[in-house]
Write a protein that holds these residues in place. Structure first.
Motif, PDB file in Angstrom:
ATOM      1  N   GLY A 101      73.886  75.376  46.172  1.00  0.00           N
ATOM      2  CA  GLY A 101      73.512  75.288  47.576  1.00  0.00           C
ATOM      3  C   GLY A 101      73.920  73.942  48.140  1.00  0.00           C
ATOM      4  O   GLY A 101      74.501  73.103  47.443  1.00  0.00           O
ATOM      5  N   VAL A 102      73.622  73.737  49.393  1.00  0.00           N
ATOM      6  CA  VAL A 102      73.902  72.464  50.053  1.00  0.00           C
ATOM      7  C   VAL A 102      72.905  72.338  51.194  1.00  0.00           C
ATOM      8  O   VAL A 102      72.446  73.340  51.750  1.00  0.00           O
ATOM      9  N   THR A 103      72.508  71.129  51.521  1.00  0.00           N
ATOM     10  CA  THR A 103      71.507  70.976  52.568  1.00  0.00           C
ATOM     11  C   THR A 103      71.785  69.768  53.446  1.00  0.00           C
ATOM     12  O   THR A 103      72.444  68.813  53.031  1.00  0.00           O
ATOM     13  N   ARG A 104      71.290  69.840  54.665  1.00  0.00           N
ATOM     14  CA  ARG A 104      71.391  68.731  55.617  1.00  0.00           C
ATOM     15  C   ARG A 104      70.180  67.819  55.470  1.00  0.00           C
ATOM     16  O   ARG A 104      69.095  68.263  55.116  1.00  0.00           O
ATOM     17  N   ARG A 105      70.381  66.531  55.775  1.00  0.00           N
ATOM     18  CA  ARG A 105      69.270  65.591  55.893  1.00  0.00           C
ATOM     19  C   ARG A 105      69.098  65.247  57.363  1.00  0.00           C
ATOM     20  O   ARG A 105      70.070  64.920  58.052  1.00  0.00           O
ATOM     21  N   ILE A 106      67.872  65.338  57.840  1.00  0.00           N
ATOM     22  CA  ILE A 106      67.604  65.195  59.265  1.00  0.00           C
ATOM     23  C   ILE A 106      66.443  64.232  59.512  1.00  0.00           C
ATOM     24  O   ILE A 106      65.598  64.003  58.640  1.00  0.00           O
ATOM     25  N   PHE A 132      73.509  56.911  58.010  1.00  0.00           N
ATOM     26  CA  PHE A 132      73.960  57.860  59.022  1.00  0.00           C
ATOM     27  C   PHE A 132      75.474  57.792  59.154  1.00  0.00           C
ATOM     28  O   PHE A 132      76.115  56.844  58.698  1.00  0.00           O
ATOM     29  N   GLU A 133      76.038  58.811  59.809  1.00  0.00           N
ATOM     30  CA  GLU A 133      77.462  58.842  60.116  1.00  0.00           C
ATOM     31  C   GLU A 133      77.645  58.681  61.623  1.00  0.00           C
ATOM     32  O   GLU A 133      76.831  59.180  62.413  1.00  0.00           O
ATOM     33  N   PRO A 181      73.924  62.463  58.548  1.00  0.00           N
ATOM     34  CA  PRO A 181      74.807  62.155  57.409  1.00  0.00           C
ATOM     35  C   PRO A 181      75.425  63.422  56.832  1.00  0.00           C
ATOM     36  O   PRO A 181      75.031  64.541  57.180  1.00  0.00           O
ATOM     37  N   LYS A 182      76.371  63.228  55.945  1.00  0.00           N
ATOM     38  CA  LYS A 182      77.019  64.369  55.314  1.00  0.00           C
ATOM     39  C   LYS A 182      76.009  65.151  54.478  1.00  0.00           C
ATOM     40  O   LYS A 182      75.110  64.572  53.871  1.00  0.00           O
TER      41      LYS A 182
END
Length: 304
Positions: free
Chosen positions: A160-165, A204-205, A263-264
């Motif tokens: 899986g993959v997840t976003r950080r918010i 952050f990006e 971020p990525k």
């Protein structure tokens, strides 16, 4: 007749656990029983495998050499059994599954009923902690981890993959100026996650390159459950994987901030000890979770 395979198994677990009593507890036996197994193996081999003191066990030179060969021998036995068993057997046995606390509660335990219905001969022992278990020493079959896995002794398969918010509650934001840039967080109460460096330094990006902010505020915690409760209680801004708060975001109980600087995404991996043969119960759980995660937008975001 001596059960050589059982003796090999006992020896390997004593090496990995570093304790007769710990292995005895795992086997529901006694410390003298495990000690006799090792003594029987030493008699069988004609050499001493451990140097014993009141405080610790230390492998002898022969013990160190035998440990590596014994592991290979057991893997060969398991692989041979599996080559035949896969044609007729279903996954079975107890799976030791290590999970982060909140991730396990929200994103794994709800799926276990379906897994156990599909594989009735498997039972699951959940080892839930925000710290990283030593998979070998603790006898863990499988762990689920976020981020890049760098340990060369482990095999990691991305499932899986997840976003950080960034999130905050309306009660916290009421009367405050919403941040429009990561630098604006300096004027806000942030809730650092102190268990690892990435929880204190928020990254952050941006079109101009990466931005790093030191998160500060009156509340800090090393607990993922603590982060959840602090954010929901309006104590400040949290920086978390989106799966922490899917329902709360959808219902407006939390607000996502600074999405333009997100971020990525980070991988979510099934991690297991490095070995050539992986038990059917472990493969079954990995495949099952990968299928379930693919249907969860917080673990398989379309934007990735």
């Amino acid at each position: 007749m001596t059960d050589t395979v059982a003796l090999f198994q006992a020896f390997i677990r004593v090496v990995e656990a570093g304790s007769f009593s710990r292995v005895a507890e795992e086997q529901n036996s006694s410390q003298p029983t495990v000690s006799r197994q090792i003594a029987t193996l030493e008699d069988h081999l004609g050499t001493r495998l451990f140097t014993r003191t009141t405080r610790k066990l230390t492998l002898t030179d022969d013990g160190r050499g035998f440990y590596e060969r014994a592991k290979l021998a057991l893997e060969a036995v398991a692989e041979a059994e599996g080559a035949v068993g896969r044609r007729r057997a279903r996954p079975s046995g107890t799976l030791q599954l290590a999970l982060p606390v909140v991730f396990g509660r929200l994103r794994v335990i709800p799926y276990l009923k379906g897994f156990l219905a599909r594989y009735p001969d498997v039972s699951v022992d959940l080892v839930m902690s925000d710290g990283f278990s030593d998979l070998v020493e603790d006898g863990i079959d499988l762990a689920i981890r976020s981020g890049v896995v760098t340990d060369p002794n482990l095999i990691a398969r991305k499932i899986g993959v997840t976003r950080r918010i960034l999130v905050a509650s309306p009660s916290y934001l009421r009367g405050k100026t919403l941040p429009t840039h990561p630098n604006d967080l300096i004027g806000h109460d942030c809730i650092p996650y102190t268990r690892f460096t990435g929880g204190v330094t928020w990254r952050f990006e941006s079109p101009d390159g990466p931005i790093a902010i030191e998160a500060t505020g009156p509340v800090r915690t090393q607990s993922s459950e603590g982060i959840r409760e602090a954010v929901m209680s309006g104590l400040g801004i949290g920086f978390v994987p989106i799966w922490h708060f899917r329902d709360e975001i959808e219902t407006g109980r939390l607000i996502v901030l600074l999405e333009a600087f997100e971020p990525k995404p980070v991988p979510i991996s099934a991690v297991y000890p490095s070995r050539r043969f992986v038990p059917q119960k472990t493969r079954a759980m990995i495949d099952y979770l990968e299928t379930q995660f693919a249907m969860d937008p917080t673990l398989n975001p379309k934007r990735v």
